[in-house]
Scaffold this motif. Structure first.
Motif, PDB file in Angstrom:
ATOM      1  N   ASN A   1      25.262  28.241  28.641  1.00  0.00           N
ATOM      2  CA  ASN A   1      25.684  29.203  27.720  1.00  0.00           C
ATOM      3  C   ASN A   1      27.225  29.457  28.236  1.00  0.00           C
ATOM      4  O   ASN A   1      27.197  30.322  29.197  1.00  0.00           O
ATOM      5  N   ILE A   2      27.957  28.875  28.002  1.00  0.00           N
ATOM      6  CA  ILE A   2      29.355  29.024  28.396  1.00  0.00           C
ATOM      7  C   ILE A   2      30.463  29.354  27.240  1.00  0.00           C
ATOM      8  O   ILE A   2      30.314  28.393  26.120  1.00  0.00           O
ATOM      9  N   GLU A   3      30.989  30.251  27.187  1.00  0.00           N
ATOM     10  CA  GLU A   3      32.011  30.498  26.328  1.00  0.00           C
ATOM     11  C   GLU A   3      33.382  30.076  26.624  1.00  0.00           C
ATOM     12  O   GLU A   3      33.727  29.733  27.863  1.00  0.00           O
ATOM     13  N   ASN A   4      33.985  29.734  25.647  1.00  0.00           N
ATOM     14  CA  ASN A   4      35.374  29.136  25.729  1.00  0.00           C
ATOM     15  C   ASN A   4      36.193  29.873  26.910  1.00  0.00           C
ATOM     16  O   ASN A   4      36.913  29.403  27.529  1.00  0.00           O
ATOM     17  N   SER A   5      36.302  31.326  26.733  1.00  0.00           N
ATOM     18  CA  SER A   5      37.176  32.129  27.481  1.00  0.00           C
ATOM     19  C   SER A   5      36.746  32.035  28.910  1.00  0.00           C
ATOM     20  O   SER A   5      37.784  32.181  29.693  1.00  0.00           O
ATOM     21  N   PHE A   6      35.674  31.363  29.278  1.00  0.00           N
ATOM     22  CA  PHE A   6      35.336  30.938  30.710  1.00  0.00           C
ATOM     23  C   PHE A   6      36.374  30.128  31.205  1.00  0.00           C
ATOM     24  O   PHE A   6      36.951  30.341  32.430  1.00  0.00           O
TER      25      PHE A   6
ATOM     26  N   VAL B   1      22.878  28.096  33.312  1.00  0.00           N
ATOM     27  CA  VAL B   1      22.748  26.665  33.074  1.00  0.00           C
ATOM     28  C   VAL B   1      21.260  26.742  33.281  1.00  0.00           C
ATOM     29  O   VAL B   1      20.674  27.094  34.350  1.00  0.00           O
ATOM     30  N   VAL B   2      20.255  26.179  32.570  1.00  0.00           N
ATOM     31  CA  VAL B   2      18.930  26.013  32.675  1.00  0.00           C
ATOM     32  C   VAL B   2      18.524  24.520  32.426  1.00  0.00           C
ATOM     33  O   VAL B   2      18.907  23.983  31.395  1.00  0.00           O
ATOM     34  N   THR B   3      17.536  24.081  33.393  1.00  0.00           N
ATOM     35  CA  THR B   3      16.940  22.644  32.992  1.00  0.00           C
ATOM     36  C   THR B   3      15.485  22.597  33.436  1.00  0.00           C
ATOM     37  O   THR B   3      14.952  23.390  33.980  1.00  0.00           O
ATOM     38  N   SER B   4      15.031  21.659  32.570  1.00  0.00           N
ATOM     39  CA  SER B   4      13.491  21.265  32.779  1.00  0.00           C
ATOM     40  C   SER B   4      13.385  20.142  33.855  1.00  0.00           C
ATOM     41  O   SER B   4      12.158  19.760  33.950  1.00  0.00           O
ATOM     42  N   VAL B   5      14.581  19.561  34.416  1.00  0.00           N
ATOM     43  CA  VAL B   5      14.298  18.476  35.287  1.00  0.00           C
ATOM     44  C   VAL B   5      14.858  18.737  36.645  1.00  0.00           C
ATOM     45  O   VAL B   5      16.043  19.682  36.499  1.00  0.00           O
ATOM     46  N   MET B   6      14.780  18.272  37.717  1.00  0.00           N
ATOM     47  CA  MET B   6      15.588  18.440  38.853  1.00  0.00           C
ATOM     48  C   MET B   6      16.970  17.746  38.895  1.00  0.00           C
ATOM     49  O   MET B   6      17.942  18.219  39.227  1.00  0.00           O
ATOM     50  N   ASP B   7      17.225  16.362  38.978  1.00  0.00           N
ATOM     51  CA  ASP B   7      18.192  15.470  38.951  1.00  0.00           C
ATOM     52  C   ASP B   7      18.721  15.474  37.597  1.00  0.00           C
ATOM     53  O   ASP B   7      18.493  14.530  36.694  1.00  0.00           O
ATOM     54  N   VAL B   8      19.795  16.261  37.419  1.00  0.00           N
ATOM     55  CA  VAL B   8      20.645  16.024  36.124  1.00  0.00           C
ATOM     56  C   VAL B   8      22.093  15.607  36.438  1.00  0.00           C
ATOM     57  O   VAL B   8      22.887  15.807  35.491  1.00  0.00           O
ATOM     58  N   SER B   9      22.287  14.728  37.357  1.00  0.00           N
ATOM     59  CA  SER B   9      23.519  14.063  37.523  1.00  0.00           C
ATOM     60  C   SER B   9      24.141  13.304  36.479  1.00  0.00           C
ATOM     61  O   SER B   9      25.421  13.431  36.192  1.00  0.00           O
ATOM     62  N   ARG B  10      23.357  12.677  35.516  1.00  0.00           N
ATOM     63  CA  ARG B  10      23.874  11.788  34.423  1.00  0.00           C
ATOM     64  C   ARG B  10      23.407  12.619  33.126  1.00  0.00           C
ATOM     65  O   ARG B  10      23.582  11.677  32.327  1.00  0.00           O
ATOM     66  N   GLU B  11      22.796  13.485  33.040  1.00  0.00           N
ATOM     67  CA  GLU B  11      22.287  14.338  31.989  1.00  0.00           C
ATOM     68  C   GLU B  11      23.213  14.753  31.204  1.00  0.00           C
ATOM     69  O   GLU B  11      24.058  15.331  31.512  1.00  0.00           O
ATOM     70  N   THR B  12      23.412  14.672  29.708  1.00  0.00           N
ATOM     71  CA  THR B  12      24.116  15.410  29.047  1.00  0.00           C
ATOM     72  C   THR B  12      23.818  16.657  28.805  1.00  0.00           C
ATOM     73  O   THR B  12      22.654  17.280  28.540  1.00  0.00           O
ATOM     74  N   ILE B  13      24.577  17.865  29.169  1.00  0.00           N
ATOM     75  CA  ILE B  13      24.264  19.219  28.966  1.00  0.00           C
ATOM     76  C   ILE B  13      24.617  19.578  27.586  1.00  0.00           C
ATOM     77  O   ILE B  13      25.599  19.288  27.057  1.00  0.00           O
ATOM     78  N   VAL B  14      23.683  20.401  26.986  1.00  0.00           N
ATOM     79  CA  VAL B  14      23.931  20.879  25.901  1.00  0.00           C
ATOM     80  C   VAL B  14      24.547  22.486  25.925  1.00  0.00           C
ATOM     81  O   VAL B  14      23.768  23.454  26.457  1.00  0.00           O
ATOM     82  N   ASN B  15      25.646  22.967  25.458  1.00  0.00           N
ATOM     83  CA  ASN B  15      26.024  24.154  25.487  1.00  0.00           C
ATOM     84  C   ASN B  15      25.435  25.028  24.113  1.00  0.00           C
ATOM     85  O   ASN B  15      25.842  24.311  23.103  1.00  0.00           O
TER      86      ASN B  15
ATOM     87  N   PHE C   1      19.909  25.834  21.534  1.00  0.00           N
ATOM     88  CA  PHE C   1      19.020  24.972  22.626  1.00  0.00           C
ATOM     89  C   PHE C   1      18.878  25.893  23.899  1.00  0.00           C
ATOM     90  O   PHE C   1      17.949  26.027  24.614  1.00  0.00           O
ATOM     91  N   PHE C   2      19.946  26.747  24.230  1.00  0.00           N
ATOM     92  CA  PHE C   2      20.104  27.635  25.272  1.00  0.00           C
ATOM     93  C   PHE C   2      18.708  28.534  25.574  1.00  0.00           C
ATOM     94  O   PHE C   2      17.906  28.718  26.374  1.00  0.00           O
ATOM     95  N   ALA C   3      18.559  29.065  24.095  1.00  0.00           N
ATOM     96  CA  ALA C   3      17.422  30.106  24.074  1.00  0.00           C
ATOM     97  C   ALA C   3      16.084  29.324  24.368  1.00  0.00           C
ATOM     98  O   ALA C   3      15.255  29.901  24.766  1.00  0.00           O
ATOM     99  N   VAL C   4      15.886  28.322  23.649  1.00  0.00           N
ATOM    100  CA  VAL C   4      14.737  27.453  23.853  1.00  0.00           C
ATOM    101  C   VAL C   4      14.590  27.089  25.235  1.00  0.00           C
ATOM    102  O   VAL C   4      13.479  27.450  25.755  1.00  0.00           O
TER     103      VAL C   4
END
Length: 176
Positions: A65-70, A82-96, A123-126
């Motif tokens: 959950n990142i706003e453009n102004s950041f 940032v929230v994830t359901s897995v531990m290693d997200v190095s190659r995971e596409t993050i959804v804003n 997705f962030f709320a999910v």
């Protein structure tokens, strides 16, 4: 449990939970209180910050959950955004996720530099609700538009085709 936003994005295999982060947070919390699922899968459309192409299908277990102004120094957040359901997200596409759609093409490189490639309003709320209830979760998205001045027009033009592709993809994936 398979869920979707609803309104103009509904599937015969998914339960609609609302558009935007607030509706999703409220409605998904109610569903989890009534009967805690083993897994939550969100299915929906997304905008691309530039590298993902129209009609690409992306799976992710990480939301931000990142706003453009950041990125321009106009804001900060004391919250874990940032929230994830897995531990290693190095190659995971993050959804804003934001309740606002990015229409400034110049913002894309800021996001992609952080491995944030697409945006979806829900997705962030999910992922936050899933985290609260300790439920594994993920999402499947089809890109409808780029995050630029034509975002809404392109979304409307491509949404039906993206929905068809998601329908086929999810159903084929379920057969495996």
């Amino acid at each position: 449990m398979i869920i979707c936003a609803g309104k103009s994005e509904q599937f015969d295999f998914a339960m609609p939970v609302g558009v935007g982060m607030m509706e999703v947070a409220i409605n998904l919390t109610r569903l989890c209180e009534a009967k805690k699922p083993d897994y939550i899968l969100f299915v929906g459309t997304a905008g691309s910050y530039g590298e993902k192409k129209i009609f690409d299908i992306i799976e992710s277990k990480t939301a931000a959950n990142i706003e453009n102004s950041f990125f321009t120094g106009g804001s900060y957040s004391p919250l874990d955004n940032v929230v994830t359901s897995v531990m290693d997200v190095s190659r995971e596409t993050i959804v804003n996720s934001s309740n606002y759609i990015t229409t400034d093409k110049k913002m894309g490189p800021y996001y992609t530099a952080q491995n944030v490639h697409i945006e979806n309003m829900e997705f962030f709320a999910v992922m936050k609700v899933a985290q609260f209830y300790k439920i594994s979760a993920g999402g499947i998205f089809c890109v409808t538009n780029y995050c630029d001045e034509n975002a809404h027009e392109d979304f409307e033009k491509n949404q039906k085709e993206a929905m068809k592709r998601l329908d086929v993809y999810v159903k084929e994936r379920a057969q495996k």
